[in-house]
Write an enzyme that holds these catalytic residues in place. Structure first.
Site, short mmCIF file in Angstrom:
data_model
loop_
_atom_site.label_atom_id
_atom_site.label_comp_id
_atom_site.label_asym_id
_atom_site.label_seq_id
_atom_site.Cartn_x
_atom_site.Cartn_y
_atom_site.Cartn_z
N LYS A 160 0.84 -1.21 0.00
CA LYS A 160 0.00 0.00 0.00
C LYS A 160 0.88 1.26 0.00
O LYS A 160 0.63 2.20 -0.74
CB LYS A 160 -0.92 0.00 1.22
CG LYS A 160 -2.06 0.99 1.06
CD LYS A 160 -2.90 1.12 2.29
CE LYS A 160 -2.26 2.12 3.22
NZ LYS A 160 -2.97 2.34 4.47
N ASP A 178 -6.91 0.94 0.78
CA ASP A 178 -7.02 1.02 2.24
C ASP A 178 -8.41 0.54 2.63
O ASP A 178 -9.14 0.03 1.78
CB ASP A 178 -6.75 2.46 2.72
CG ASP A 178 -7.88 3.40 2.33
OD1 ASP A 178 -8.75 3.00 1.52
OD2 ASP A 178 -7.90 4.54 2.82
#
Ligand code: SF4
Length: 250
Positions: A160, A178
């Site tokens: 991420k 997310d």
């Protein structure tokens, strides 16, 4: 005969029930049944969704404050399991004194901890930020590297982090997933998946290239302010006529 008197048996103290676990905002994967019930999106509908997002917010911005790719990298590492607002509060003062890997090393772990002690897991994060600063200096000449594998090799940085840095600092068409993007991808039916990686790859597959630079921010902002986890605001949602979620409230 002596009278037998029974000693009163002390009652067992009531054992408190186990405390309910604190609600952790863990992304919930969609039930198989609801996935099957969702009508697949057509390319025209997907284009329509992102055209509406673009019209409403042509230049969406991330909310993590930073002044260069290095401070963005640090901010993203600090943001794991923390809110952007909480990270910004701490990094405003930090980045005034340490906005390069060398300055971060000069600051040192102990003083760095002081700046970020309001952020969850700050001890581990301070360790990682110092280690990643050292690695950026020793292995990448002091510049944040530009490939996913290199960014992921830095302490505290995962997929991420790499996706956010590649997108925001270097303009790559990556999709960082997310908790908000995961929820929106699943609820809308745009990219249902059991894991963040499923949703990331699903979104990359269906979103037209012309929208990919900003798609990550449009979806985050949509999840953060409209498609809320507990009470989605379907009545004011820009895409409520297209959303496939069977429980939408419009
Ligand atoms: S209609 Fe409701 S569930 Fe669907 S995207 Fe909008 S807010 Fe989320």
């Amino acid at each position: 005969m002596a009278k037998i008197t029974r000693k009163p048996v002390p009652r067992k103290a009531a054992v408190p029930k186990k405390k309910a676990k604190a609600a952790v905002a863990k992304p919930k994967a969609p039930a198989k049944k609801s996935l099957k019930a969702m009508k697949p999106w057509t390319p025209a509908e997907i284009r329509e969704v992102f055209s509406r997002f673009r019209k409403a917010n042509p230049e969406p911005k991330g909310e993590l404050e930073h002044v260069n790719p290095f401070t963005l990298l640090v901010a993203v590492v600090l943001s794991a399991q923390a809110t952007d607002a909480g990270v910004n509060k701490a990094t405003r003062a930090l980045f005034e004194v340490a906005d390069t890997p060398q300055k971060m090393l000069d600051l040192g772990e102990e003083r760095l901890r002081d700046y970020i002690k309001t952020i969850g897991l700050y001890r581990t994060k301070a360790k990682n930020v110092i280690a990643l600063s050292a690695k950026v200096l020793s292995d990448f000449g002091g510049e944040v590297p530009r490939t996913r594998a290199e960014i992921e090799s830095l302490p505290g940085a995962g997929r991420k982090t790499a996706n956010v840095v590649l997108n925001m600092a270097f303009g790559e068409h990556t999709m960082a997933v997310d908790t908000h993007v995961f929820r929106v991808g699943n609820r809308t039916g745009l990219a249902p998946g059991k894991t963040p990686l499923d949703v990331e790859l699903g979104l990359e597959k269906v979103i037209p290239a012309e929208f990919m630079l900003h798609a990550h921010h449009w979806l985050i902002l949509h999840g953060r302010y409209t498609c809320l986890a507990r009470k989605p605001r379907c009545e004011v949602c820009l895409i409520n006529d297209l959303c496939r979620w069977p429980e939408k409230t419009v």
